[in-house]
Design a protein around this motif. Structure first.
Motif, short mmCIF file in Angstrom:
data_model
loop_
_atom_site.label_atom_id
_atom_site.label_comp_id
_atom_site.label_asym_id
_atom_site.label_seq_id
_atom_site.Cartn_x
_atom_site.Cartn_y
_atom_site.Cartn_z
N LEU A 248 43.35 22.09 20.77
CA LEU A 248 43.70 20.77 21.30
C LEU A 248 44.79 20.15 20.42
CD1 LEU A 248 40.20 19.32 22.16
CD2 LEU A 248 41.95 20.03 23.76
N VAL A 249 46.01 20.24 20.85
CA VAL A 249 47.13 19.61 20.13
C VAL A 249 48.05 18.91 21.13
CG1 VAL A 249 47.10 21.07 18.09
CG2 VAL A 249 48.28 21.86 20.14
N PRO A 250 47.50 18.11 22.04
CA PRO A 250 48.35 17.50 23.05
C PRO A 250 49.21 16.37 22.53
CG PRO A 250 46.11 16.73 23.30
CD PRO A 250 46.09 17.76 22.21
N VAL A 251 48.83 15.75 21.39
CA VAL A 251 49.67 14.71 20.80
C VAL A 251 50.57 15.40 19.79
CG1 VAL A 251 49.72 12.52 19.57
CG2 VAL A 251 47.80 13.05 21.08
N VAL B 178 45.25 3.86 23.44
CA VAL B 178 44.53 4.43 24.59
C VAL B 178 45.06 5.82 24.93
CG1 VAL B 178 43.96 4.13 27.04
CG2 VAL B 178 44.08 2.12 25.54
N THR B 179 46.37 5.92 25.13
CA THR B 179 46.93 7.18 25.63
C THR B 179 46.81 8.32 24.62
OG1 THR B 179 49.16 6.50 24.91
CG2 THR B 179 48.51 6.00 27.19
N HIS B 180 47.02 8.05 23.33
CA HIS B 180 46.87 9.10 22.33
C HIS B 180 45.41 9.56 22.23
CE1 HIS B 180 50.78 8.65 19.73
NE2 HIS B 180 51.02 8.83 21.02
N GLY B 181 44.48 8.62 22.35
CA GLY B 181 43.07 8.99 22.29
C GLY B 181 42.67 9.92 23.41
N LEU C 141 33.97 7.00 27.06
CA LEU C 141 34.03 7.84 28.25
C LEU C 141 34.16 9.31 27.87
CD1 LEU C 141 34.37 8.22 31.35
CD2 LEU C 141 36.82 7.84 31.01
N ILE C 142 34.94 9.62 26.85
CA ILE C 142 35.17 11.02 26.49
C ILE C 142 34.14 11.55 25.50
CG2 ILE C 142 37.64 10.89 26.95
CD1 ILE C 142 38.19 10.39 24.07
N ALA C 143 33.25 10.66 25.01
CA ALA C 143 32.17 11.09 24.12
C ALA C 143 30.93 11.42 24.94
CB ALA C 143 31.86 9.98 23.11
N PRO C 144 29.99 12.20 24.38
CA PRO C 144 28.73 12.45 25.08
C PRO C 144 28.01 11.13 25.36
CG PRO C 144 28.99 13.96 23.23
CD PRO C 144 30.09 12.94 23.10
N ALA C 145 27.44 10.98 26.53
CA ALA C 145 26.74 9.75 26.89
C ALA C 145 25.52 9.56 25.99
CB ALA C 145 26.33 9.78 28.35
N PRO C 146 25.29 8.37 25.46
CA PRO C 146 24.12 8.14 24.59
C PRO C 146 22.84 8.14 25.40
CG PRO C 146 25.24 6.06 25.04
CD PRO C 146 26.10 7.14 25.64
N SER D 75 45.54 8.19 12.90
CA SER D 75 45.49 9.64 12.78
C SER D 75 44.06 10.14 12.60
CB SER D 75 46.35 10.11 11.60
OG SER D 75 47.71 9.79 11.83
N ALA D 76 43.27 9.41 11.79
CA ALA D 76 41.88 9.80 11.56
C ALA D 76 41.07 9.72 12.86
CB ALA D 76 41.25 8.92 10.49
N ARG D 77 41.33 8.70 13.66
CA ARG D 77 40.63 8.57 14.94
C ARG D 77 40.96 9.74 15.86
NH1 ARG D 77 42.77 5.46 19.45
NH2 ARG D 77 41.25 5.48 21.16
N LEU D 78 42.23 10.13 15.92
CA LEU D 78 42.62 11.25 16.77
C LEU D 78 42.00 12.55 16.29
CD1 LEU D 78 46.39 10.53 17.53
CD2 LEU D 78 44.35 9.72 18.72
N ASP D 79 41.93 12.74 14.97
CA ASP D 79 41.28 13.95 14.43
C ASP D 79 39.81 14.00 14.82
OD1 ASP D 79 43.64 14.75 13.26
OD2 ASP D 79 43.14 13.96 11.26
N ALA D 80 39.14 12.84 14.76
CA ALA D 80 37.72 12.79 15.12
C ALA D 80 37.53 13.10 16.60
CB ALA D 80 37.14 11.42 14.77
N ILE D 81 38.43 12.59 17.45
CA ILE D 81 38.32 12.85 18.89
C ILE D 81 38.53 14.34 19.17
CG2 ILE D 81 39.42 12.45 21.13
CD1 ILE D 81 39.94 9.57 20.20
N ARG D 82 39.51 14.96 18.52
CA ARG D 82 39.74 16.40 18.70
C ARG D 82 38.51 17.21 18.29
NH1 ARG D 82 44.62 15.29 15.91
NH2 ARG D 82 46.40 15.02 17.31
N ALA D 83 37.93 16.87 17.14
CA ALA D 83 36.75 17.59 16.67
C ALA D 83 35.60 17.44 17.66
CB ALA D 83 36.34 17.08 15.29
N GLN D 84 35.44 16.25 18.20
CA GLN D 84 34.39 16.00 19.20
C GLN D 84 34.63 16.82 20.46
OE1 GLN D 84 33.16 11.77 20.39
NE2 GLN D 84 34.54 12.38 22.04
#
Length: 279
Positions: free
Chosen positions: A3-6, A40-43, A116-121, A241-250
């Motif tokens: 996942l490297v879309p950004v 929003v868009t980068h996330g 929305l892109i995270a697992p539902a709680p 950048s840290a937020r995007l890294d966390a989203i990629r890992a997720q």
């Protein structure tokens, strides 16, 4: 899964804008102004959403990997809605739609798209409970307002044209402080949306932590309070950048889990080859 879309160029463009601007703490959040749409868009891109719109157009359309969800950002919209989020129906879930006005802070909308892109709680706190716990005022059974009375979150219970959809409006102060004036920005979310997404939006809306805006960024109203932030421009870029890294890992973890739950496919089935007949 890679996942490297950004791209590095896109991240560099974000950094170039923010490292050259002095951040100011801006509150309350509903008056902070739109901020940077790339929150929003980068996330979404970091989660694997792809751009399906004309790259030379100011309009951006992103679609989720499973093609169920789409986000449209149209700064030339003829209506007051610049953001439109849609979910197609599935065998188990209804379709739904949400829209957000020009001056909705991107960080608040980003909290909803992150959810929305995270697992539902398995459990979540109801939106009105979140707002009241943050000091918002209950006006009626269907409405909660911000302490400055400029932002209202409303969910009607009748079966009329609005049904039980969520509506958020930030408005100019009304006469006498009791009624609302001209609308500044709005959000509309229909009743079929999973409630934990509304809870995420409400939590971001009522969060007392100020948002960062540059000195000449547009705010939603002149009464927004601004003061020099203790954060540096580099802190703002690093947090993004840290937020995007966390989203990629997720996203990678979710993809691995999905693959692990899929039934194994034998080589013969994978190639569509019939087993040899024993003679």
């Amino acid at each position: 899964m890679r996942l490297v879309p950004v791209s590095e160029r896109q991240l560099a463009a974000f950094a170039h804008r923010h490292v050259t601007q002095i951040p100011f703490d801006t509150s309350p959040r509903h008056l902070a102004g739109p901020g940077d749409a790339r929150h929003v868009t980068h996330g979404l891109a970091a989660a694997g959403w792809t751009c399906t719109s004309d790259s030379l157009s100011p309009e951006i359309v992103l679609r989720s990997p499973d093609h169920r969800y789409s986000m449209q950002f149209d700064p030339q919209s003829a209506t007051s809605a610049w953001w439109r989020l849609r979910a197609e129906s599935t065998a188990n879930e209804r379709d739904w739609y949400a829209e957000f006005g020009e001056l909705v802070p991107a960080e608040i909308l980003g909290r909803l798209t992150d959810a929305l892109i995270a697992p539902a709680p398995t459990e979540h706190i109801a939106p009105f409970q979140i707002l009241e716990s943050a000091g918002w005022v209950r006006e009626s059974a269907t409405t909660v307002r911000s302490p400055d009375a400029m932002c209202h979150v409303h969910r009607p219970t009748d079966e009329g044209v609005w049904r039980s959809s969520w509506r958020v409006e930030t408005c100019q102060p009304g006469y006498g402080g009791t009624s609302t004036g001209t609308r500044i920005w709005h959000a509309y979310v229909d009743e079929s949306i999973p409630e934990h997404l509304v809870s995420a939006f409400a939590a971001a809306l009522a969060d007392p932590v100020p948002l960062q805006r540059a000195m000449y960024d547009r705010t939603a109203h002149y009464s927004a309070h601004q003061s020099r932030s203790p954060l540096t421009p580099e802190d703002v870029v690093a947090a993004h950048s840290a937020r995007l890294d966390a989203i990629r890992a997720q996203a990678r973890a979710a993809h691995r889990q999905h693959r692990a739950t899929q039934p194994a496919v034998t080589p013969a089935k994978a190639r569509g080859v019939r087993p040899a007949v024993r003679r």
